[in-house]
Design a protein around this motif. Sequence first.
Motif, short mmCIF file in Angstrom:
data_model
loop_
_atom_site.label_atom_id
_atom_site.label_comp_id
_atom_site.label_asym_id
_atom_site.label_seq_id
_atom_site.Cartn_x
_atom_site.Cartn_y
_atom_site.Cartn_z
N UNK A 165 10.50 -46.12 -30.64
CA UNK A 165 9.04 -46.20 -30.73
C UNK A 165 8.60 -47.65 -30.55
N UNK A 166 7.35 -47.85 -30.12
CA UNK A 166 6.76 -49.18 -30.03
C UNK A 166 7.28 -50.07 -28.93
N UNK A 167 8.01 -49.52 -27.96
CA UNK A 167 8.61 -50.33 -26.91
C UNK A 167 7.72 -50.50 -25.68
N UNK A 168 6.58 -49.82 -25.64
CA UNK A 168 5.61 -50.03 -24.57
C UNK A 168 6.04 -49.49 -23.22
N UNK A 169 5.37 -50.00 -22.19
CA UNK A 169 5.54 -49.48 -20.83
C UNK A 169 6.90 -49.80 -20.21
N UNK A 170 7.66 -50.68 -20.81
CA UNK A 170 8.98 -51.01 -20.26
C UNK A 170 10.11 -50.27 -20.98
N UNK A 171 9.74 -49.23 -21.73
CA UNK A 171 10.71 -48.57 -22.60
C UNK A 171 11.81 -47.82 -21.86
N UNK A 172 11.53 -47.30 -20.67
CA UNK A 172 12.56 -46.51 -20.00
C UNK A 172 13.77 -47.36 -19.61
N UNK A 173 13.53 -48.62 -19.20
CA UNK A 173 14.66 -49.49 -18.87
C UNK A 173 15.40 -49.93 -20.13
N UNK A 174 14.69 -50.01 -21.26
CA UNK A 174 15.35 -50.30 -22.53
C UNK A 174 16.28 -49.14 -22.90
N UNK A 175 15.81 -47.91 -22.68
CA UNK A 175 16.63 -46.73 -22.94
C UNK A 175 17.87 -46.71 -22.06
N UNK A 176 17.69 -47.05 -20.79
CA UNK A 176 18.84 -47.08 -19.88
C UNK A 176 19.82 -48.17 -20.27
N UNK A 177 19.30 -49.30 -20.72
CA UNK A 177 20.17 -50.38 -21.20
C UNK A 177 21.00 -49.93 -22.39
N UNK A 178 20.39 -49.14 -23.28
CA UNK A 178 21.10 -48.60 -24.43
C UNK A 178 22.20 -47.65 -23.98
N UNK A 179 21.88 -46.78 -23.05
CA UNK A 179 22.88 -45.84 -22.52
C UNK A 179 24.01 -46.60 -21.82
N UNK A 180 23.66 -47.60 -21.03
CA UNK A 180 24.67 -48.39 -20.32
C UNK A 180 25.62 -49.08 -21.29
N UNK A 181 25.08 -49.55 -22.41
CA UNK A 181 25.93 -50.19 -23.43
C UNK A 181 26.90 -49.19 -24.05
N UNK A 182 26.44 -47.97 -24.26
CA UNK A 182 27.32 -46.92 -24.79
C UNK A 182 28.42 -46.58 -23.79
N UNK A 183 28.03 -46.55 -22.51
CA UNK A 183 29.01 -46.25 -21.46
C UNK A 183 30.12 -47.30 -21.39
N UNK A 184 29.84 -48.50 -21.84
CA UNK A 184 30.84 -49.57 -21.78
C UNK A 184 32.01 -49.31 -22.74
N UNK A 185 31.76 -48.51 -23.79
CA UNK A 185 32.79 -48.30 -24.80
C UNK A 185 33.25 -46.85 -24.92
N UNK A 186 32.56 -45.92 -24.23
CA UNK A 186 32.94 -44.50 -24.29
C UNK A 186 33.07 -43.94 -22.88
#
Length: 462
Positions: A165-186
């Motif tokens: 929540x509260x991440x504004x109009x750039x939130x989708x790339x923040x979500x992808x960054x989170x997913x990409x970080x998970x992919x680095x370890x799983x």
Amino acid sequence: MLFYLTILSIFLILYLLYILYNFLETKRHQKCYLLDYQLYKPSDDRKLSTEFCGEVIKRTKNLGLNEYKFLLKAIVSSGIGEETYAPKMVFEGREDRPTYQDAIVEMEELFEYTIERLFKRSGVSPSEIDVLVVNISMFACMPSLSSRIVNKFKMREDIKTYNLCGMGCSASLISINLVDSIFKIKKNQLAMVVTSESLTPNWYIGNDKSMILSNCLFRSGGCAMILTNKPSLAHKCLLKLNCLVRTHHGSNDESYGCCIQTEDDQGRVGFHLGKNLPKAATKAFIDNLKELAPKILPIRELLRFGIHLATLNFFKNGQKKSTRAVINFKTGVDHFCLHTGGKAVIDTVARSLGLSEYDIEPARMTLHRFGNTSASSVWYVLGYMEAKKRLKIGDKLFMITFGAGFKCNSCLWEVVRDMEGVENVWKECNIEDYPPQTIMNPFTEKYGWIQDEDINTFKVPE
């Protein structure tokens, strides 16, 4: 002795090969691919025609003469057409008294349209999703929206969910960054990202000019996507993430407060867009590009830019420079997905990057047809390119987004599969008609005269 040395050498070689194999295998699983995505297209009865927008403005009781004229001016110059969408409660005349259930229904409609279609088209079942990330900036509920999706589609008990929540109009790339970080370890993961904004509980009913502007710009929209790091699915994927850069200027008070949810003098909650917003966006944009450029541009362009910049500095002789060094991003990028925050945002980014009308056509058409759909806007821009058959294997695609905080996030994708045969909402919009010969704003004909009208003689229509 020679025998033992030979055996030892063989074991050492095998061990080194094993380490190399593990290294390459790990790298292979750390890649982030976009398997598929689905855009949201509300029903036609949610379209905001010119006449209806005027009616919505007129029935806002708290508006005075100055505010009324300000809104009409804003909508005339917004670059938004009359086929954009708004929440159901606006058409029912209840924007001043939305209920909690209205907000839930708005989100449920998004989930049903995008997620159900995405599962059907991709062939992925809900039980295969390992990670779920939902970003809806201005609406939080209990249980969370991510939990609602898990319940609705009966996902696994061990699924990892994140609700941003509260991440504004750039939130989708923040979500992808989170997913990409998970992919680095799983390894062998499937992740779903759902990105949208909740307009229902955030319609401003006051008369503060910095807050009523958001009612003119933001429109209903959303996107659901599936990402993976499974090597076995790489040949089915559309895009591969090459790099992603996030810039956050939240420590600067001016940047932090230029785009913020707050209360007006009467205690009415709204979204404040400050006059210093362009300045904050420019600073974040420049800092983001400084970090991104070396990651995506060829060395020859970086050298050319460096030599040009050094030459200008050497010959300036203490006088103001008439020219400036400009880096050519087209040497490393084929397509540009610009955030459709407004006509001014698109124009400013285009000038900064030296883009042509062809380059920014997808962003202009997205703003015209769908408006500012917040964090999902860049995906409508991507959909336009896809429907126009612009994307070819090997092409590089640059996404740039801005958001409250103040944030600027960008990334570079690579097209890894021919995307010509994929259906999306743009094909339902008669994509052959875009771009029109002349982009006439429908609000200009009806309200454009107001820009030259004397404020003292202007009358609010009954």
